[in-house]
Enzyme design. Sequence first.
Site, PDB file in Angstrom:
ATOM      1  N   HIS A 112       0.792  -1.231   0.000  1.00 39.96           N
ATOM      2  CA  HIS A 112       0.000   0.000   0.000  1.00 39.96           C
ATOM      3  C   HIS A 112       0.830   1.290   0.000  1.00 39.96           C
ATOM      4  O   HIS A 112       0.490   2.261   0.675  1.00 39.96           O
ATOM      5  CB  HIS A 112      -0.957   0.003   1.202  1.00 39.96           C
ATOM      6  N   HIS A 132      -9.776   2.258   0.288  1.00 40.78           N
ATOM      7  CA  HIS A 132      -9.753   1.085   1.168  1.00 40.78           C
ATOM      8  C   HIS A 132     -10.909   1.097   2.183  1.00 40.78           C
ATOM      9  O   HIS A 132     -10.724   0.718   3.340  1.00 40.78           O
ATOM     10  CB  HIS A 132      -8.400   1.025   1.883  1.00 40.78           C
ATOM     11  N   GLU A 164     -11.531  -3.431  -3.077  1.00 44.56           N
ATOM     12  CA  GLU A 164     -10.521  -2.445  -3.469  1.00 44.56           C
ATOM     13  C   GLU A 164     -10.270  -2.610  -4.962  1.00 44.56           C
ATOM     14  O   GLU A 164      -9.566  -3.527  -5.375  1.00 44.56           O
ATOM     15  CB  GLU A 164      -9.234  -2.678  -2.696  1.00 44.56           C
TER      16      GLU A 164
HETATM   17  C1  GLA Z   1      -5.352  -5.120   1.967  1.00 42.45           C
HETATM   18  C2  GLA Z   1      -4.542  -6.335   1.963  1.00 42.45           C
HETATM   19  C3  GLA Z   1      -4.757  -7.101   3.216  1.00 42.45           C
HETATM   20  C4  GLA Z   1      -4.481  -6.237   4.429  1.00 42.45           C
HETATM   21  C5  GLA Z   1      -5.306  -4.996   4.338  1.00 42.45           C
HETATM   22  C6  GLA Z   1      -4.973  -4.046   5.447  1.00 42.45           C
HETATM   23  O1  GLA Z   1      -6.652  -5.390   1.774  1.00 42.45           O
HETATM   24  O2  GLA Z   1      -4.771  -7.147   0.840  1.00 42.45           O
HETATM   25  O3  GLA Z   1      -3.942  -8.228   3.254  1.00 42.45           O
HETATM   26  O4  GLA Z   1      -3.119  -5.899   4.438  1.00 42.45           O
HETATM   27  O5  GLA Z   1      -5.101  -4.355   3.122  1.00 42.45           O
HETATM   28  O6  GLA Z   1      -4.984  -4.658   6.690  1.00 42.45           O
END
Ligand code: GLA
Length: 384
Positions: free
Chosen positions: A141, A215, A349
């Site tokens: 991220h 997110h 997402e």
């Molecule tokens: C995304 C990732 C997950 C986790 C979340 C945050 O969705 O794919 O594995 O890291 O972000 O917790």
Amino acid sequence: MRKRNAAMSFIVLLLSSAGVISIGGVEAADSVSKSTRSCTKMDFGKMPDGTPVELYVLSNGRVTAKVITYGGIVTELHVPDKKGKTEDVVLGFDSLKGYLSGNPYFGAIVGRFANRIAGGKFTLDGKDYKLAVNNGPNSLHGGIKAFDKVVWKAEDASGADGPAVKLTHLSPDGDEGYPGNLSVSVTYTVTNDDALKIDYKATTDKATPLNLTNHSYFNLAGPASGTVLDHELKLATDKYTVADDTLIPTGEIKSARGTPLDFTTSTPIGKHMNGLKADPIGYDHNYVLPGDGKSPKLAATVYEPSSGRVMEVFTTEPGVQFYTGNFLDGTLTGKGGVPYRKHQGFCLETQHYPDSVHHPEFPSTILRPGSTYTQTTIYKFSTR
Ligand code: GLA
């Protein structure tokens, strides 16, 4: 039928009380609801260095979204149920302090690169780049102080589509290890047809990987209602990218039919979850979508039986990470003192595939000078 070209009048009120700085509103002659559309700016506290954080409240009279300039976070999203009762359907905190104390990207804009980059490194045009490794052996991220943790500039961007806020941010060359000065904008609109629309745009002066998403964690019965395991999900695809134990794609794209990953028909999220090989148990998978980068296409439909709320997701993106809040463990206390436990929210997402920088066979995530990155995702609400 709603008159879309209804004559509109624009009102701007200046209020000085209760932290309200300004109200801009669009009042529309609407044969269905006579709704009042408004974009209201308020204070949402200060960063530790004193930088003020603003809150924008966007409402079409039925759906209300609250967005803060810290991380571009959608803090609240109020949506009516089948009886017309409105409820906040996203996870988050009551105040800035909650967001600053560490959280798993609740409601935030994620960038420069949503999802994982293997080993926290990539090579572009013959040059090696190093990123923060913040998720096992990988970069997740966008790094340590990524787009979810900066204060964006904001302006009222309300127009014919509905009340809107446009957030902008300049990510400097070398930011979190990524090349190029990147100029990004993200516009949130609460549309006249009850959707939260997110339009992303970016340009750069050096080639850079780019993969933006939002997110938000949704719980269509309200986060205080418990888990999302009874929500029914239908995905507009049977395909997903196969990943290794650290959630990095192997390159293989497989059919999910007949497996616990199969959401080709509307299926309760919890129904086949225990058949997954994941620890902690839950979905955290990238599905392959029909998105072609041009017009938004239906990616997913989620139905919550007790409230009757339906959320349809449309996107221009070729992928969507379906994540069921597997890492929530009750230690974070959210809005109204509600502890967030495992599976209490789900994320859809919309994005390019994880680790695309290492997979030339995946749709490209490289933005070059002279080109403009665009992405549109629409979360549309109705009831059944
Ligand atoms: C995304 C990732 C997950 C986790 C979340 C945050 O969705 O794919 O594995 O890291 O972000 O917790």
